[in-house]
Enzyme design. Structure first.
Site, PDB file in Angstrom:
ATOM      1  N   HIS A 161      -6.486  -2.365  -8.686  1.00  0.00           N
ATOM      2  CA  HIS A 161      -5.639  -2.519  -7.507  1.00  0.00           C
ATOM      3  C   HIS A 161      -6.324  -2.034  -6.246  1.00  0.00           C
ATOM      4  CE1 HIS A 161      -2.629  -3.457 -10.516  1.00  0.00           C
ATOM      5  NE2 HIS A 161      -2.190  -4.238  -9.563  1.00  0.00           N
ATOM      6  N   ARG A 213       3.870  -7.392  -3.192  1.00  0.00           N
ATOM      7  CA  ARG A 213       3.777  -6.266  -4.129  1.00  0.00           C
ATOM      8  C   ARG A 213       4.532  -5.073  -3.530  1.00  0.00           C
ATOM      9  NH1 ARG A 213      -1.822  -8.411  -4.948  1.00  0.00           N
ATOM     10  NH2 ARG A 213      -2.145  -8.587  -7.189  1.00  0.00           N
ATOM     11  N   ARG A 266       8.395  -9.232  -5.441  1.00  0.00           N
ATOM     12  CA  ARG A 266       8.290  -8.770  -6.826  1.00  0.00           C
ATOM     13  C   ARG A 266       8.849  -7.359  -6.916  1.00  0.00           C
ATOM     14  NH1 ARG A 266       2.561  -8.048  -9.682  1.00  0.00           N
ATOM     15  NH2 ARG A 266       2.502  -6.250  -8.293  1.00  0.00           N
ATOM     16  N   GLU A 276       2.182 -12.312 -17.565  1.00  0.00           N
ATOM     17  CA  GLU A 276       0.953 -11.511 -17.495  1.00  0.00           C
ATOM     18  C   GLU A 276       0.668 -10.751 -18.786  1.00  0.00           C
ATOM     19  OE1 GLU A 276       1.131  -9.108 -13.959  1.00  0.00           O
ATOM     20  OE2 GLU A 276       3.196  -8.536 -14.281  1.00  0.00           O
ATOM     21  N   ASP A 316      -3.597  -9.252 -15.013  1.00  0.00           N
ATOM     22  CA  ASP A 316      -3.143  -8.549 -16.206  1.00  0.00           C
ATOM     23  C   ASP A 316      -3.268  -9.416 -17.447  1.00  0.00           C
ATOM     24  OD1 ASP A 316      -2.444  -5.872 -15.591  1.00  0.00           O
ATOM     25  OD2 ASP A 316      -0.820  -6.640 -14.352  1.00  0.00           O
ATOM     26  N   CYS A 348      -0.720 -16.170  -9.216  1.00  0.00           N
ATOM     27  CA  CYS A 348      -0.820 -15.215  -8.112  1.00  0.00           C
ATOM     28  C   CYS A 348      -1.838 -14.113  -8.392  1.00  0.00           C
ATOM     29  CB  CYS A 348       0.541 -14.621  -7.783  1.00  0.00           C
ATOM     30  SG  CYS A 348       1.216 -13.626  -9.117  1.00  0.00           S
TER      31      CYS A 348
HETATM   32  C1  PEP Z   1      -1.630  -9.913 -11.869  1.00  0.00           C
HETATM   33  O1  PEP Z   1      -1.563  -9.121 -12.807  1.00  0.00           O
HETATM   34  O2  PEP Z   1      -2.363 -10.927 -11.866  1.00  0.00           O
HETATM   35  C2  PEP Z   1      -0.832  -9.695 -10.656  1.00  0.00           C
HETATM   36  C3  PEP Z   1      -0.792 -10.571  -9.679  1.00  0.00           C
HETATM   37  O3  PEP Z   1      -0.192  -8.484 -10.550  1.00  0.00           O
HETATM   38  P1  PEP Z   1      -0.961  -7.135 -10.157  1.00  0.00           P
HETATM   39  O4  PEP Z   1      -2.371  -7.500  -9.767  1.00  0.00           O
HETATM   40  O5  PEP Z   1      -0.215  -6.511  -9.040  1.00  0.00           O
HETATM   41  O6  PEP Z   1      -0.902  -6.355 -11.427  1.00  0.00           O
HETATM   42 MG    MG Z   2       0.012  -7.647 -12.817  1.00  0.00          MG
END
Ligand code: PEP
Ligand code: MG
Length: 579
Positions: free
Chosen positions: A201, A308, A345, A443, A467, A514
C-alpha cells in the site's frame, strides 16, 4: 563515489534531487516545511528547547546525591557541553533557515550527519559519544513535543516554502501508507524505501502521487547520506547515489524526454475512450482522499472506481471518525466528482495498512487475519456508522458501495443485512439517504471460484488483483524478498481474472478491475481481449491506458488473449504483435 542500488520500480519517471532521510533517528518526529515568515519563531522554539534542557540538566546535577559516581556527573557535563556545541546549533539553524525544515526535522537531520562522523572515528571513546548526542537530541525532541507554543502546521508544503529551489527526494527504510499520504502535496520529487513490494500500500500511495519511486531498495537508508545527490529511476527501479556529471546529464536528458511524452499524452484528456472497433471502455480513478477528486477529473475519467476509505481511519490514536465526519468526507468526494459515479469501498484496514502505525498487527499472518470486511463485521456498530455515512452521501450524487475481501456466503449475507439495518436506522432518525448499487471485490481466490453466488447477490463486481495475486500465489505483496514471485501473468491468476470477467459478461453485470493491473498499460490489450470494459487506476495512469485503448481492436484481441491464457508462459506472448 557513484554507486547504485537496485529495488523495485513503482512509479515511472526520473527524479534527481538531494536526499532527505526520513525518520532516520530512533525517534518518531514530524516532518513539515515552515513558511519563511516562521523562520524566526522556529529558531526561537529550538533555542527555548535548548535553554530548557540545559536548565533541566543543571538542575539534575545540582540535586545529585553525593554518593553518585563521578562518571555520571561528568556525563551530564558532556551533555550540557553538547547542547552548546556550535556545530549542532549552527547545523540546526541552517536546516531551518535554508531548507525551511521544522525544528524537530532540522535536529534529527543534523544528528544524522553527526552520527556518520562519529561512526567513522578511530577513537573508541569519541565514537561512543554518539549515544550521548542521541540522548541529548531525544531530550530536546521530548521537550519540543510538550512545548505549548509549537508551530501548528500541516506536514505538507506550506505556501511560503515554494521558494525551495533544491529538488529533494525522500529516502526512508520504511514508510507506512499513512506516512506516504502525508507526503502527498509535499515538495519531494521522488521517493525510495528500503523495504516493500510493488503492490504494497505504501507503493500504491506513492504511485498515486505520480512521482518517480522505488521500493525494496535494500539498505538504502544506511547507504545514502543526508543531502547526497540521488537519481531515482522509477522505470528501471534503480537508485543512483552521488552520480558523476556525465551520468547526471544522461538522466536529465531522459527526464526531458519523459516530460515531452507526458505533454503529448495530455492531448488525449478529452478524447472518448473507445477502441478502434467502437467498443466504449470505462476508465475510472482510484482515490485515497476526497480531495483527490480534482486530479481524477483532470485526468478525464468518467467516475471513481475505488475510493479507499481506510485512510480516513488511520493514525487517529484509536479514535475512529464519527458518522458526521465520514459523511462530510464522502459527500466532498461525491460533490467533487460533479455528478459522475463514485465507488466508495468500506474500510479495508489490517495487513500492511495498520490503523495506527505505532500499533503494528502482532498476529502471525496479518494478511490472513482480521482485515477488511472481517474487521468491519467484527464490529457491526462501527460498520454501520460507515454505512450510514455512505448512504447519506448518496443523496448528493451517484454512489456505488463496494465491500472488500468477501469470501464466504455468510459474510455476504451479514454484509447485506448490515446495509438494510443501516437504512432502517436512518429511516428511524428521519435522515435523507440515496440509492446505491452494491458491489463486491473479488480478491480472494475463493470468491473468484464462486463468482456465480457473488453475481446473484451484487449489482457489480470489482477485481482486486493486488490481493487476488497475493492470495492465489501465497506471496506477501509487501515483502520485497518474494517480489520476483509476485507475478500478475501467472497462468493461475489470469485464469481467475478471465473467468470472473466472462461470468460477469454472461450475467450482464459490470466487472471492473481496480488493482494495479488496470493501470499497467502493458496489460491493457490482454484485459480488453479477455472482455474487460471497466478499468480503475491512479489518475496519473489514465492517459497512458487510454492511448492503448484507442489503438486496440477487440475483434483481433479476443483470439490472441485466449492464446495468452492457454500459454505455459503467458509473459512470452504479451509483447508479441497480433497475427
Ligand atoms: C486490490 O487488492 O487489488 C485492491 C484494489 O485493494 P487494495 O490494493 O486496497 O488491497
Ligand atoms: Mg485489496
Amino acid at each position: 563515489m557513484t554507486f547504485s542500488i537496485h529495488g523495485l520500480a513503482v512509479a515511472r519517471g526520473i527524479a534527481i534531487g538531494r536526499a532527505v532521510l526520513a525518520a532516520a533517528s530512533r525517534m518518531e518526529v514530524v516532518h513539515y516545511f515552515i513558511e519563511s515568515e516562521q523562520v524566526e519563531a522556529e529558531l526561537a522554539r529550538a533555542r527555548r528547547a535548548r535553554d530548557a534542557v540545559t536548565q533541566e540538566l543543571q538542575r539534575l546535577q545540582a540535586q545529585m546525591p553525593p554518593d553518585v559516581p563521578q562518571e555520571l556527573a561528568a556525563l551530564l557535563d558532556v551533555h550540557i557541553l553538547l547542547l552548546q556545541d556550535e556545530t549542532l546549533i549552527g547545523g540546526v539553524r541552517q536546516w531551518i533557515t535554508e531548507r525551511l525544515y521544522n525544528a524537530e526535522w532540522a535536529l534529527t537531520t543534523q544528528l544524522e550527519l553527526f552520527s556518520r562522523q562519529f561512526d567513522e572515528m578511530e577513537d573508541d571513546y569519541l565514537r561512543e559519544r554518539k549515544a550521548d548526542l542521541e540522548q541529548v537530541v531525544e531530550r530536546l525532541l521530548r521537550h519540543m513535543r510538550g512545548a505549548p507554543d509549537a508551530v501548528v502546521c500541516p506536514p505538507r508544503l506550506a505556501a511560503g516554502a515554494g521558494q525551495q529551489t533544491t529538488p529533494l527526494v525522500l529516502v526512508a527504510h520504511d514508510l507506512s501508507p499513512a506516512d506516504m499520504l502525508q507526503f502527498k502535496q509535499s515538495v519531494f520529487t521522488g521517493f525510495v524505501t528500503g523495504v516493500g513490494g510493488k503492490t504494497s500500500h505504501t507503493a500504491i500511495v506513492a504511485r498515486s502521487m505520480d512521482i518517480p519511486a522505488v521500493v525494496g531498495a535494500r539498505g538504502v537508508s544506511q547507504l545514502v547520506r543526508q543531502d547526497d545527490w540521488v537519481i531515482i529511476d522509477g522505470d528501471a527501479g534503480v537508485v543512483i547515489v552521488d552520480p558523476s556529471p556525465m551520468v547526471l546529464d544522461e538522466y536529465r536528458f531522459r527526464q526531458r524526454e519523459i516530460d515531452l511524452e507526458r505533454e503529448r499524452l495530455q492531448r488525449l484528456q478529452h478524447t472518448h475512450s473507445v477502441t478502434l472497433d467502437g467498443q466504449p471502455v470505462e476508465l475510472l480513478a482510484n482515490i485515497e482522499q476526497p480531495q483527490d477528486a480534482a486530479a481524477a477529473l483532470k485526468a478525464g475519467v468518467v467516475g471513481v472506481g475505488l475510493f479507499r476509505t481506510e485512510f480516513l481511519f488511520m493514525d487517529r490514536g484509536g479514535r475512529l471518525p464519527g458518522e458526521e465526519a465520514q459523511y462530510q468526507a464522502y459527500r466532498e468526494a461525491v460533490e467533487g466528482m460533479r455528478g459522475l459515479p463514485v465507488t466508495i469501498r468500506t474500510v479495508d484496514v489490517g495487513a500492511d495498512k495498520p490503523l495506527d502505525k505505532s500499533h503494528r498487527d502482532s498476529s502471525l499472518n496479518p494478511a490472513l487475519g482480521l482485515r477488511a470486511i472481517r474487521w468491519s463485521l467484527a464490529d457491526p456498530a462501527m460498520f454501520r456508522t460507515q454505512l450510514r455515512a455512505i448512504l447519506r452521501a448518496a443523496a448528493h450524487g451517484q454512489v456505488r458501495l463496494l465491500f472488500p475481501m468477501l469470501a464466504h456466503l455468510s459474510e455476504i449475507r451479514q454484509t447485506l443485512a448490515q446495509v438494510q439495518l443501516a437504512r432502517a436506522e436512518l429511516d428511524a432518525r428521519g435522515l435523507a439517504y440515496g440509492p446505491v448499487q452494491l458491489g463486491a471485490m473479488i480478491e480472494v481466490p475463493a470468491a473468484a471460484l464462486m463468482v456465480q453466488q457473488f453475481l446473484a447477490h451484487f449489482d457489480f463486481l470489482s477485481i482486486g488483483t493486488n490481493d487476488l495475486i497475493q492470495y492465489a500465489l501465497a506471496i506477501d505483496r509487501a515483502d520485497e524478498a518474494v517480489a520476483p514471485l509476485y507475478d500478475p501473468l501467472h497462468p493461475a491468476v489470469l485464469r481467475l481474472v478471465a473467468d470472473v470477467i466472462a461470468a460477469g459478461a454472461r450475467a450482464g453485470k459490470t466487472v471492473c478491475v481496480c488493482g494495479e493491473m488496470a493501470g499497467d498499460a502493458a496489460m491493457t490489450r490482454l484485459l480488453l481481449g479477455l472482455g474487460l470494459r471497466s478499468f480503475s487506476m491512479h489518475p496519473a495512469q489514465v492517459l497512458t491506458v487510454k492511448q492503448e485503448v484507442l489503438r486496440a481492436d477487440t475483434r483481433k484481441l479476443a483470439g490472441w488473449s485466449a492464446q495468452v491464457l492457454a500459454a505455459e508462459e503467458p509473459a512470452l506472448l504479451l509483447g508479441a504483435p497480433l497475427a
